[in-house]
Scaffold this active site. Sequence first.
Site, PDB file in Angstrom:
ATOM      1  N   ASN A   1     -14.731  -0.043  -2.614  1.00  0.00           N
ATOM      2  CA  ASN A   1     -13.433  -0.606  -1.594  1.00  0.00           C
ATOM      3  C   ASN A   1     -12.935  -1.780  -0.705  1.00  0.00           C
ATOM      4  O   ASN A   1     -14.122  -0.678   0.203  1.00  0.00           O
ATOM      5  CB  ASN A   1     -12.411   0.402  -1.617  1.00  0.00           C
ATOM      6  CG  ASN A   1     -11.016   0.433  -0.894  1.00  0.00           C
ATOM      7  OD1 ASN A   1     -10.532  -0.954  -0.628  1.00  0.00           O
ATOM      8  ND2 ASN A   1     -10.717   1.547  -0.931  1.00  0.00           N
TER       9      ASN A   1
ATOM     10  N   LYS B   1     -15.901   1.315   1.175  1.00  0.00           N
ATOM     11  CA  LYS B   1     -16.323   2.417   0.889  1.00  0.00           C
ATOM     12  C   LYS B   1     -16.683   2.896  -0.222  1.00  0.00           C
ATOM     13  O   LYS B   1     -16.382   2.042  -0.748  1.00  0.00           O
ATOM     14  CB  LYS B   1     -14.216   2.824   0.712  1.00  0.00           C
ATOM     15  CG  LYS B   1     -13.919   3.297   1.820  1.00  0.00           C
ATOM     16  CD  LYS B   1     -12.616   4.730   1.918  1.00  0.00           C
ATOM     17  CE  LYS B   1     -11.829   3.816   3.596  1.00  0.00           C
ATOM     18  NZ  LYS B   1     -10.221   3.821   2.691  1.00  0.00           N
TER      19      LYS B   1
ATOM     20  N   ARG C   1     -11.689  -1.964  -6.547  1.00  0.00           N
ATOM     21  CA  ARG C   1      -9.708  -1.786  -5.996  1.00  0.00           C
ATOM     22  C   ARG C   1      -9.837  -3.686  -5.574  1.00  0.00           C
ATOM     23  O   ARG C   1     -10.471  -4.451  -4.549  1.00  0.00           O
ATOM     24  CB  ARG C   1      -9.997  -1.438  -4.844  1.00  0.00           C
ATOM     25  CG  ARG C   1      -8.427  -1.756  -4.138  1.00  0.00           C
ATOM     26  CD  ARG C   1      -7.957  -0.456  -2.977  1.00  0.00           C
ATOM     27  NE  ARG C   1      -6.980  -0.535  -2.331  1.00  0.00           N
ATOM     28  CZ  ARG C   1      -6.485  -0.750  -1.495  1.00  0.00           C
ATOM     29  NH1 ARG C   1      -7.219  -0.252  -0.703  1.00  0.00           N
ATOM     30  NH2 ARG C   1      -4.987  -1.046  -1.025  1.00  0.00           N
TER      31      ARG C   1
ATOM     32  N   HIS D   1      -0.174  -0.138  -4.041  1.00  0.00           N
ATOM     33  CA  HIS D   1       0.149   1.604  -3.897  1.00  0.00           C
ATOM     34  C   HIS D   1      -0.584   1.676  -5.767  1.00  0.00           C
ATOM     35  O   HIS D   1       0.246   2.668  -5.816  1.00  0.00           O
ATOM     36  CB  HIS D   1       0.804   2.311  -3.612  1.00  0.00           C
ATOM     37  CG  HIS D   1       0.827   2.349  -1.874  1.00  0.00           C
ATOM     38  ND1 HIS D   1       1.860   2.883  -0.718  1.00  0.00           N
ATOM     39  CD2 HIS D   1      -1.319   1.981  -0.994  1.00  0.00           C
ATOM     40  CE1 HIS D   1       1.465   2.097   0.074  1.00  0.00           C
ATOM     41  NE2 HIS D   1       0.170   2.245  -0.132  1.00  0.00           N
TER      42      HIS D   1
ATOM     43  N   LEU E   1       3.339   9.031   0.318  1.00  0.00           N
ATOM     44  CA  LEU E   1       3.474   8.579   1.715  1.00  0.00           C
ATOM     45  C   LEU E   1       2.328   8.833   2.791  1.00  0.00           C
ATOM     46  O   LEU E   1       1.951  10.049   3.220  1.00  0.00           O
ATOM     47  CB  LEU E   1       4.470   9.863   2.239  1.00  0.00           C
ATOM     48  CG  LEU E   1       6.256   9.774   1.208  1.00  0.00           C
ATOM     49  CD1 LEU E   1       6.775  10.809   1.401  1.00  0.00           C
ATOM     50  CD2 LEU E   1       6.364   8.582   1.390  1.00  0.00           C
TER      51      LEU E   1
ATOM     52  N   ARG F   1       3.780  -0.099  10.189  1.00  0.00           N
ATOM     53  CA  ARG F   1       4.650  -1.146  10.036  1.00  0.00           C
ATOM     54  C   ARG F   1       5.880  -0.554  10.294  1.00  0.00           C
ATOM     55  O   ARG F   1       6.072   0.466   9.934  1.00  0.00           O
ATOM     56  CB  ARG F   1       4.070  -0.705   8.515  1.00  0.00           C
ATOM     57  CG  ARG F   1       2.672  -1.638   8.064  1.00  0.00           C
ATOM     58  CD  ARG F   1       3.026  -2.026   6.815  1.00  0.00           C
ATOM     59  NE  ARG F   1       1.482  -2.011   6.586  1.00  0.00           N
ATOM     60  CZ  ARG F   1       0.630  -1.951   5.723  1.00  0.00           C
ATOM     61  NH1 ARG F   1       1.154  -0.587   4.752  1.00  0.00           N
ATOM     62  NH2 ARG F   1      -0.790  -1.764   5.220  1.00  0.00           N
TER      63      ARG F   1
ATOM     64  N   GLU G   1      -7.160   7.534  -6.348  1.00  0.00           N
ATOM     65  CA  GLU G   1      -7.245   6.365  -6.490  1.00  0.00           C
ATOM     66  C   GLU G   1      -8.826   5.924  -6.856  1.00  0.00           C
ATOM     67  O   GLU G   1      -8.832   4.930  -7.720  1.00  0.00           O
ATOM     68  CB  GLU G   1      -6.756   4.831  -4.847  1.00  0.00           C
ATOM     69  CG  GLU G   1      -5.262   5.157  -5.455  1.00  0.00           C
ATOM     70  CD  GLU G   1      -4.887   4.641  -3.752  1.00  0.00           C
ATOM     71  OE1 GLU G   1      -5.403   5.505  -2.538  1.00  0.00           O
ATOM     72  OE2 GLU G   1      -4.364   3.677  -4.164  1.00  0.00           O
TER      73      GLU G   1
HETATM   74  P1  AMP Z   1      -3.620   8.094   4.217  1.00  0.00           P
HETATM   75  O1  AMP Z   1      -3.149   7.191   4.079  1.00  0.00           O
HETATM   76  O2  AMP Z   1      -2.573   8.723   2.583  1.00  0.00           O
HETATM   77  O3  AMP Z   1      -4.970   9.243   4.123  1.00  0.00           O
HETATM   78  O4  AMP Z   1      -2.501   9.400   5.200  1.00  0.00           O
HETATM   79  C1  AMP Z   1      -2.668   9.724   6.423  1.00  0.00           C
HETATM   80  C2  AMP Z   1      -1.970  10.211   7.139  1.00  0.00           C
HETATM   81  O5  AMP Z   1      -1.737  11.126   6.587  1.00  0.00           O
HETATM   82  C3  AMP Z   1      -1.758  10.421   8.224  1.00  0.00           C
HETATM   83  O6  AMP Z   1      -0.687  10.263   9.275  1.00  0.00           O
HETATM   84  C4  AMP Z   1      -1.884  12.140   8.625  1.00  0.00           C
HETATM   85  O7  AMP Z   1      -0.955  12.374   9.846  1.00  0.00           O
HETATM   86  C5  AMP Z   1      -1.190  12.599   7.797  1.00  0.00           C
HETATM   87  N1  AMP Z   1      -1.559  13.750   7.114  1.00  0.00           N
HETATM   88  C6  AMP Z   1      -2.749  14.273   7.115  1.00  0.00           C
HETATM   89  N2  AMP Z   1      -2.848  15.491   7.372  1.00  0.00           N
HETATM   90  C7  AMP Z   1      -1.201  16.137   6.866  1.00  0.00           C
HETATM   91  C8  AMP Z   1      -0.528  16.892   7.292  1.00  0.00           C
HETATM   92  N3  AMP Z   1      -1.288  18.503   7.301  1.00  0.00           N
HETATM   93  N4  AMP Z   1       0.507  17.098   8.069  1.00  0.00           N
HETATM   94  C9  AMP Z   1       1.119  16.058   8.240  1.00  0.00           C
HETATM   95  N5  AMP Z   1       0.486  14.790   8.271  1.00  0.00           N
HETATM   96  C10 AMP Z   1      -0.473  14.856   6.838  1.00  0.00           C
END
Ligand code: AMP
Length: 398
Positions: free
Chosen positions: A7, A14, A91, A180, A209, A241, A384
Amino acid sequence: MNILVINCGSSSLKYQLIDSATEAVLAKGLCERIGIDGSVLTHTPAGKDKVKIETPMPNHTVAVKLVIDALTNPDHGVVKSLDEINAVGHRVVHGGEKFASSVVINDEVMKAIEECNDLAPLHNPANLIGINSCREIMPNVPMVAVFDTAFHQTMPEKAYLYGLPYEYYEKYKVRRYGFHGTSHDYVSARAAEILGKTRNDLKIIVCHLGNGGSVSAVDHGKCVDTSMGLTPLEGIIMGTRSGSIDPAICDFICQKENLTPAQMNNVLNKKSGVLGMSRVSSDFRDIEAAANDGNQLARVTLDAFYYSVAKYIGAYAAAMNGVDAIAFTAGVGENNISGRVEIAKYLGYLGTEIDLEKNNVRGEDRVISTEASKVALLCVPTNEELAIARQTAALVTF
Ligand code: AMP
């Protein structure tokens, strides 16, 4: 078969080496600050300690060479030689309308990806550099491109066309693409599997999310709508965003703040979302902590975020004339226990009932609704890299 999943970003790379037979991750890692002072490779072999290699990486070809060296190193490597890397899965962010599925890379495919650069100027050129570097170092290893947009190519015209002069679609291919896709594909299939059903019999809404976020409607295995658009800026409120806003706001703010369109674009992509709203952070954990400490702006930000997700769920339940399962994935979806509860509060009209005990889970495959719930709610960790490895193995084998 060992698949190297790559990626590649403009200054980062990565990787994961995955054994496609066992689906075990043999090693993973990250090259940072490629082309910038202070380049560093962090390599994590399975079951061994993390290794940090600080060495100049003037370009991506050098970074790929270092990754191969790390993977084949006698101490912290996981394979003996390059011969044990059987294929590479890349990717690629934007496949435009050209790619509705993954594809084995050849010169013609490279040209077609390049033709999509206009649609993802920050991402596709970096993805291409990564592919070129790998092809240079591993000329005989088959490579596959897996597109973030491909899964969404099944959307009907009514879902992907904007209310704009049709000529913009004809001339510039301005339409909804969605992103995604690898995650929405993987998570919808996994959700069906967890329910002991096939995806082709279900109407599923996937809520990816994370820092970036998108919601998709997967009707009998096919994506029929998704919240991101021409670019990843559209849709739900995200980490930095804005998500969907009144487009007239752009001209209004440009005039008030004396911004160029490019500066405005930067505000919408990097300074908005929950970061801009809360003035706390783009990280949901920080915002939640602030809200629990009594920060009202942080509380309203979280409320607005959950509300924006709930509205898309409502829209997609309507688009599919019903929904059987709603899956939560990515950083926030997988880990934010109270967030899932807040979103579920909006879904009573669908007959959903979250089970607070089952929902008390982070990063694990699980049904989180009660037996009586008319719609299954699920927590489904996305993967992914595994999805890219699977698609690569499938194309290289046959
Ligand atoms: P990602 O882009 O999928 O890596 O997600 C990143 C987001 O996941 C960040 O905003 C983190 O704050 C959120 N996140 C990770 N662990 C937690 C948690 N235990 N509670 C709330 N948000 C989380």
